[in-house]
Design a protein around this motif. Structure first.
Motif, PDB file in Angstrom:
ATOM      1  N   VAL A   1      10.607  69.270  74.926  1.00  0.00           N
ATOM      2  CA  VAL A   1      11.840  70.054  74.812  1.00  0.00           C
ATOM      3  C   VAL A   1      12.708  69.864  76.055  1.00  0.00           C
ATOM      4  O   VAL A   1      13.926  69.631  75.954  1.00  0.00           O
ATOM      5  CB  VAL A   1      11.515  71.548  74.605  1.00  0.00           C
ATOM      6  N   ILE A   2      12.107  69.956  77.237  1.00  0.00           N
ATOM      7  CA  ILE A   2      12.875  69.784  78.479  1.00  0.00           C
ATOM      8  C   ILE A   2      13.447  68.375  78.565  1.00  0.00           C
ATOM      9  O   ILE A   2      14.632  68.181  78.855  1.00  0.00           O
ATOM     10  CB  ILE A   2      11.982  70.069  79.702  1.00  0.00           C
ATOM     11  N   GLY A   3      12.609  67.378  78.301  1.00  0.00           N
ATOM     12  CA  GLY A   3      13.074  65.990  78.373  1.00  0.00           C
ATOM     13  C   GLY A   3      14.167  65.700  77.364  1.00  0.00           C
ATOM     14  O   GLY A   3      15.158  65.028  77.687  1.00  0.00           O
ATOM     15  N   PHE A   4      14.004  66.189  76.150  1.00  0.00           N
ATOM     16  CA  PHE A   4      15.013  65.973  75.105  1.00  0.00           C
ATOM     17  C   PHE A   4      16.337  66.624  75.483  1.00  0.00           C
ATOM     18  O   PHE A   4      17.407  66.027  75.303  1.00  0.00           O
ATOM     19  CB  PHE A   4      14.498  66.540  73.780  1.00  0.00           C
ATOM     20  N   ALA A   5      16.277  67.832  76.029  1.00  0.00           N
ATOM     21  CA  ALA A   5      17.502  68.525  76.431  1.00  0.00           C
ATOM     22  C   ALA A   5      18.223  67.770  77.544  1.00  0.00           C
ATOM     23  O   ALA A   5      19.459  67.653  77.536  1.00  0.00           O
ATOM     24  CB  ALA A   5      17.167  69.944  76.888  1.00  0.00           C
ATOM     25  N   ILE A   6      17.468  67.249  78.503  1.00  0.00           N
ATOM     26  CA  ILE A   6      18.091  66.476  79.591  1.00  0.00           C
ATOM     27  C   ILE A   6      18.708  65.198  79.053  1.00  0.00           C
ATOM     28  O   ILE A   6      19.828  64.825  79.421  1.00  0.00           O
ATOM     29  CB  ILE A   6      17.039  66.170  80.685  1.00  0.00           C
ATOM     30  N   GLU A   7      17.996  64.507  78.167  1.00  0.00           N
ATOM     31  CA  GLU A   7      18.505  63.254  77.608  1.00  0.00           C
ATOM     32  C   GLU A   7      19.799  63.476  76.823  1.00  0.00           C
ATOM     33  O   GLU A   7      20.728  62.650  76.893  1.00  0.00           O
ATOM     34  CB  GLU A   7      17.432  62.629  76.708  1.00  0.00           C
ATOM     35  N   LYS A   8      19.894  64.587  76.121  1.00  0.00           N
ATOM     36  CA  LYS A   8      21.070  64.846  75.301  1.00  0.00           C
ATOM     37  C   LYS A   8      22.227  65.465  76.085  1.00  0.00           C
ATOM     38  O   LYS A   8      23.332  65.576  75.552  1.00  0.00           O
ATOM     39  CB  LYS A   8      20.694  65.768  74.140  1.00  0.00           C
ATOM     40  N   THR A   9      22.013  65.852  77.313  1.00  0.00           N
ATOM     41  CA  THR A   9      23.082  66.447  78.131  1.00  0.00           C
ATOM     42  C   THR A   9      23.501  65.492  79.245  1.00  0.00           C
ATOM     43  O   THR A   9      24.478  64.762  79.101  1.00  0.00           O
ATOM     44  CB  THR A   9      22.630  67.801  78.707  1.00  0.00           C
ATOM     45  N   VAL A  10      22.768  65.474  80.321  1.00  0.00           N
ATOM     46  CA  VAL A  10      23.149  64.614  81.452  1.00  0.00           C
ATOM     47  C   VAL A  10      22.624  63.199  81.305  1.00  0.00           C
ATOM     48  O   VAL A  10      23.054  62.287  82.022  1.00  0.00           O
ATOM     49  CB  VAL A  10      22.666  65.212  82.785  1.00  0.00           C
ATOM     50  N   GLY A  11      21.691  62.991  80.369  1.00  0.00           N
ATOM     51  CA  GLY A  11      21.100  61.671  80.194  1.00  0.00           C
ATOM     52  C   GLY A  11      19.900  61.472  81.106  1.00  0.00           C
ATOM     53  O   GLY A  11      19.944  61.814  82.285  1.00  0.00           O
ATOM     54  N   PHE A  12      18.830  60.918  80.540  1.00  0.00           N
ATOM     55  CA  PHE A  12      17.596  60.722  81.308  1.00  0.00           C
ATOM     56  C   PHE A  12      17.349  59.239  81.583  1.00  0.00           C
ATOM     57  O   PHE A  12      16.775  58.867  82.598  1.00  0.00           O
ATOM     58  CB  PHE A  12      16.414  61.307  80.523  1.00  0.00           C
ATOM     59  N   ARG A  13      17.794  58.400  80.674  1.00  0.00           N
ATOM     60  CA  ARG A  13      17.488  56.974  80.759  1.00  0.00           C
ATOM     61  C   ARG A  13      18.689  56.192  81.276  1.00  0.00           C
ATOM     62  O   ARG A  13      19.837  56.489  80.930  1.00  0.00           O
ATOM     63  CB  ARG A  13      17.070  56.458  79.388  1.00  0.00           C
ATOM     64  N   VAL A  14      18.425  55.177  82.100  1.00  0.00           N
ATOM     65  CA  VAL A  14      19.490  54.325  82.611  1.00  0.00           C
ATOM     66  C   VAL A  14      19.971  53.392  81.505  1.00  0.00           C
ATOM     67  O   VAL A  14      19.340  53.257  80.456  1.00  0.00           O
ATOM     68  CB  VAL A  14      19.016  53.494  83.827  1.00  0.00           C
TER      69      VAL A  14
END
Length: 422
Positions: free
Chosen positions: A383-396
Motif C-alpha cells: 500500500v505504501i509503495g503503491f501510493a508513492i509510485e502513483k503520487t511522487v513516483g518511485f521508479r526512475v
C-alpha cells in the motif's frame, strides 16, 4: 549497575551498526557498476533517517508498555525524544539508553534490508519516504509485538507484545524469536516482495542478464555482516553469560554449514561453486539462526544451517519462475531463511520442539507469529509503495535505469579513471 554487561551491550550495539555499511558493500557489489553508489546510498540513507526517527518517536512505539498484554499499536508518550531515559534507575542492570542504542541498530538494518529488492531502479527520495512510513507503521509496532517484554522474578512474562506475552497466555507457550527472525527478516523480506511487485521488473530482466559487478565487495560485505551478527545474536541476551555464549557459537555453526550447503547446491546445479554463492550462503545461515540462536544445541544449529543454505540456494530461482524481480534476493534469503529459522524451532527448540520434548504447540505459535508478520508487512508495504509510485513516483525512467542511475540521482560515479571525465 553492572558495568560489564553495560559494556557488552554497547559493544554489541556498535557491532550491529556496522552491519548496515556491511550490507551496503554486500548489496553494492551485486548490482551493476553504474548503480553501485545508488545502491549503497539506500543503506546509508536508512542509517540517517531511521536513526533520527528512533530517537524522536521510534523507541516510544517499539517499547511502549510495562503491564500485561500491550496493545499492538501503543506508544509511550513519556519517551518521545528519550529525555526521560537519561537517568539510570536505582538497581537497574544497565542504563536504559544502552538498550535504546542497541535496538536502534536493529531498526536501521531492518529497513536497509528491504532496499535490495529495488536495486537499479528506485528514486532515492521516494525510498526515504517509504522507509519513514514503513518504519513508523510496520517495523516499530512489530518490534513491540516481539521484543517489548519483561519478566517477573519467577521467569514468567510480566508484560509484553502479543507474539511473546499474548501467545503464551493463549497457548501456554510464547513464540521464540531471540534476535529477530520475525521482526527483522520475515518483516523485511515480505516488504521487499511487495516493493518488487510495485516497482516491476528491471529493463531486460531475465536469468543471467544482471550479474554482480564486484564479487570482492560482496565478500567484504558478507564478512562485515557476519562479524556484526555476533552482536546481533549474542547481544540480544543483554548480558555476557552462558546464553550469549551459546548464541555466539551457533552464529558460527549455522552460517558455516549454510555456506557449504549453498556451494554444494551450486556445484550440482550449475557446475561451479561461486564466491557470491559462498557469501549468500553465509548470510542465509545467519538469517535462519537469528530467531533460534539461544534455543538450539550447536549440532541442531549445524543442521539448520545445512537446510537453510540448500533451500535458500534453490529459493532464489523462484523470482524467474514466478516473474517478480527481487533484484538482490531479499525474498529468497531473508524471507525464506527467516521462515525456515522460525518454523525450525517448532521442531527442534530445546525442550519445547516437536522432536525435543514438546507436543506441537511450539510449532503452532511459531507459525502464527511468522504468518502474521509476513501478511502485515506485505500488505502495508504494498500500500505504501503503491501510493508513492502513483503520487511522487518511485521508479526512475527506463532510460536512466539502462544508463545507470548513479549520475542521474546522485551526480557521482563509483569508478572514475583519471582524466575520464575530461
Amino acid at each position: 549497575m553492572d558495568q560489564g554487561n553495560t559494556a557488552f551491550i554497547l559493544i554489541c550495539a556498535a557491532l550491529v551498526l556496522l552491519m548496515t555499511p556491511g550490507l551496503a558493500f554486500f548489496y553494492g557489489g551485486l548490482v551493476k557498476a553504474k548503480s553501485v553508489i545508488s545502491m549503497m546510498m539506500l543503506s546509508f540513507g536508512a542509517m540517517g533517517l531511521i536513526g533520527v526517527l528512533w530517537v524522536v518517536y521510534g523507541y516510544a512505539i517499539a517499547f511502549p508498555g510495562s503491564e500485561g498484554l500491550v496493545a499492538p499499536w501503543a506508544i509511550d508518550w513519556n519517551n518521545i525524544g528519550l529525555s526521560a531515559l537519561i537517568e539510570v534507575p536505582e538497581g537497574a542492570a544497565f542504563p536504559p539508553l544502552a538498550f535504546v542504542a542497541f535496538q536502534a541498530t536493529f531498526a536501521i538494518i531492518t529497513v536497509a534490508l528491504v532496499s535490495g529488492a529495488i536495486a537499479d531502479r528506485a528514486k532515492f527520495g521516494s525510498w526515504l519516504i517509504f522507509a519513514a512510513l514503513w518504519a513508523t507503521i510496520v517495523y516499530f509496532p512489530v518490534a513491540s509485538w516481539v521484543f517489548n517484554f519483561g519478566l517477573a522474578e519467577d521467569g514468567s512474562f510480566a508484560y509484553g507484545g502479543w507474539i511473546t506475552y499474548g501467545l503464551q497466555e493463549w497457548f501456554g507457550l510464547g513464540a521464540i524469536d531471540f534476535a529477530g527472525g520475525t521482526a527483522v527478516h520475515i518483516n523485511a523480506g515480505a516488504a521487499a516482495l511487495a516493493l518488487a511487485l510495485v516497482l516491476g521488473k528491471r529493463v531486460g530482466f531475465q536469468k543471467g542478464v544482471h550479474v554482480p559487478h564486484n564479487p570482492p565487495f560482496v565478500l567484504l560485505g558478507a564478512g562485515l555482516l557476519w562479524f556484526g551478527w555476533f552482536g546481533f545474536n549474542a547481544g540480544s541476551e543483554l548480558a555476557a553469560d552462558g546464553t550469549a555464549a551459546l548464541a555466539f557459537v551457533n552464529t558460527i555453526a549455522a552460517p558455516a554449514a549454510a555456506l557449504l550447503a549453498w556451494l554444494i547446491v551450486e556445484k550440482i546445479k550449475d557446475g561451479k561453486p561461486t564466491s557470491v554463492g559462498a557469501a549468500s550462503g553465509a548470510v542465509a545461515g545467519l538469517v535462519a539462526i537469528t530467531p533460534a540462536c539461544a534455543s538450539l544445541t550447536p549440532i541442531w544449529a549445524v543442521v539448520l544451517g545445512l537446510i537453510a543454505g540448500a533451500v535458500c540456494a534453490l529459493a532464489i530461482e523462484l523470482k524467474f519462475k514466478w516473474g517478480f524481480d527481487d533484484s538482490l534476493d531479499v525474498v529468497g534469503i531473508h524471507l525464506v531463511g527467516g521462515l525456515i529459522g522460525t518454523l525450525y524451532l517448532g521442531f527442534f527448540a530445546t525442550n519445547t520442539g516437536l522432536f525435543t520434548g514438546g507436543d506441537g504447540t511450539q510449532l503452532l505459535v511459531q507459525a502464527i507469529a511468522a504468518v502474521s508478520v509476513l501478511v502485515y508487512s506485505f500488505v502495508l508495504a504494498w500500500v505504501i509503495g503503491f501510493a508513492i509510485e502513483k503520487t511522487v513516483g518511485f521508479r526512475v525512467k527506463n532510460e536512466d535505469e539502462v544508463a545507470g542511475i548513479d549520475t542521474v540521482v546522485h551526480g557521482e560515479e563509483g569508478y572514475v579513471l583519471e582524466g575520464a571525465r575530461a
